[in-house]
Design a protein around this motif. Structure first.
Motif, PDB file in Angstrom:
ATOM      1  N   PRO A  85       0.981  -1.209  -0.081  1.00  0.00           N
ATOM      2  CA  PRO A  85      -0.009   0.116   0.143  1.00  0.00           C
ATOM      3  C   PRO A  85       0.763   1.292  -0.086  1.00  0.00           C
ATOM      4  O   PRO A  85       0.405   2.030  -0.620  1.00  0.00           O
ATOM      5  CB  PRO A  85      -0.909  -0.277   1.415  1.00  0.00           C
ATOM      6  N   ARG A  88       2.209   2.071  -3.448  1.00  0.00           N
ATOM      7  CA  ARG A  88       1.012   2.544  -4.439  1.00  0.00           C
ATOM      8  C   ARG A  88       0.862   3.971  -3.993  1.00  0.00           C
ATOM      9  O   ARG A  88       0.675   5.016  -4.738  1.00  0.00           O
ATOM     10  CB  ARG A  88      -0.242   1.601  -4.175  1.00  0.00           C
ATOM     11  N   THR A 110     -10.096   0.888  -9.785  1.00  0.00           N
ATOM     12  CA  THR A 110      -9.682  -0.030  -8.741  1.00  0.00           C
ATOM     13  C   THR A 110      -8.817   0.906  -7.889  1.00  0.00           C
ATOM     14  O   THR A 110      -9.018   0.741  -6.483  1.00  0.00           O
ATOM     15  CB  THR A 110      -8.986  -1.140  -9.350  1.00  0.00           C
ATOM     16  N   LEU A 111      -8.086   2.011  -8.287  1.00  0.00           N
ATOM     17  CA  LEU A 111      -7.306   2.648  -7.299  1.00  0.00           C
ATOM     18  C   LEU A 111      -8.118   3.718  -6.756  1.00  0.00           C
ATOM     19  O   LEU A 111      -7.648   3.712  -5.334  1.00  0.00           O
ATOM     20  CB  LEU A 111      -6.092   3.259  -8.317  1.00  0.00           C
ATOM     21  N   ASP A 114      -9.582   1.924  -3.894  1.00  0.00           N
ATOM     22  CA  ASP A 114      -8.691   0.930  -3.031  1.00  0.00           C
ATOM     23  C   ASP A 114      -8.990   0.792  -1.482  1.00  0.00           C
ATOM     24  O   ASP A 114      -9.326   1.860  -1.147  1.00  0.00           O
ATOM     25  CB  ASP A 114      -7.367   1.655  -3.202  1.00  0.00           C
ATOM     26  N   VAL A 119      -4.026   5.043   0.171  1.00  0.00           N
ATOM     27  CA  VAL A 119      -4.003   4.842  -1.300  1.00  0.00           C
ATOM     28  C   VAL A 119      -5.092   5.608  -2.034  1.00  0.00           C
ATOM     29  O   VAL A 119      -4.912   6.442  -3.020  1.00  0.00           O
ATOM     30  CB  VAL A 119      -3.914   3.318  -1.705  1.00  0.00           C
ATOM     31  N   ALA A 120      -6.250   5.254  -1.503  1.00  0.00           N
ATOM     32  CA  ALA A 120      -7.501   5.773  -2.283  1.00  0.00           C
ATOM     33  C   ALA A 120      -7.092   7.471  -2.260  1.00  0.00           C
ATOM     34  O   ALA A 120      -7.487   8.238  -3.296  1.00  0.00           O
ATOM     35  CB  ALA A 120      -8.528   5.355  -1.619  1.00  0.00           C
TER      36      ALA A 120
END
Length: 229
Positions: A85, A88, A110-111, A114, A119-120
């Protein structure tokens, strides 16, 4: 972490990135960024994935932005797909600072969704920087699927991303104010308020949204109150 040639200056800085002292790692990242060297790019990206100190990670990102995008983008785009994580998240953060729209295809749904909040939120921030003209409504639609997610900091980040999209966010927020879930409605109402009044504080916008929910007969639950704190 190695270099292809024997350059004592670059090699010493790269070794220092792994030092147990954060202050030494910080100076090493500063040194590398001050005198950019293509041979350090992969090592900087690798260190971003494991560096525990926020202020050192920020300096690593700065050092990467000092290098040409054609050297940094390939390594960062690989990291966006990492299983780690932090790798990313930091890669997305760095892409947002570089601001090269060639990275846009990597910002997938998807990201944006996340499961890791860090990450999101990094993906949301990168997305609003990298989105090509004309793609803003599609991005707003994707971001709106995350309304009501997480605690206060996560919701604030999403609200800021949506408000950065301006008019493109208006229809999706309007739709979300009628969502079945009270916490989604409250978040949408708060983001709406920020969109119309950027100087409004998010905490006060959330409280106002809760009052609106209460007046419509759909109070926010105790769990949702706690999530906002």
């Amino acid at each position: 972490m190695t270099t292809t040639d024997h350059d004592p200056h670059a090699t010493g800085a790269l070794r220092a990135l792994a030092d147990h002292r954060a202050s030494v790692r910080l100076r090493a990242a500063l040194t590398i960024g001050t005198t950019p060297d293509p041979r350090t790019v992969d090592a900087l990206v690798e260190r971003c994935a494991v560096e525990p100190e926020f202020f050192v990670r920020d300096m690593l990102t700065w050092a990467l932005t000092r290098h040409p995008a054609h050297l940094t983008l390939p390594a960062l785009l690989r990291e966006v797909g990492s299983e780690r994580p932090q790798a990313r998240s930091q890669a997305l953060h760095t892409l947002s600072k570089i601001g090269d729209r060639q990275a846009w295809p990597a910002i997938t749904r998807t990201l944006l969704g996340d499961p890791d909040d860090e990450v999101a939120t990094s993906a949301w921030r990168a997305a609003v920087v990298l989105v090509p003209p004309g793609e803003e409504p599609h991005l707003a639609t994707a971001l709106a699927t995350q309304l009501g997610r997480g605690g206060h900091a996560t919701r604030l980040s999403l609200s800021q991303a949506l408000t950065a999209l301006g008019d493109a966010a208006v229809p999706v927020l309007h739709t979300a104010t009628s969502a079945d879930a009270p916490h989604v409605r409250a978040h949408a109402l708060a983001a709406q308020r920020l969109l119309h009044d950027p100087d409004a504080g998010f905490a006060s916008a959330i409280e106002e949204a809760k009052r609106v929910n209460a007046l419509t007969g759909a109070p926010v639950t105790d769990d949702e109150h706690r999530a906002d704190r």
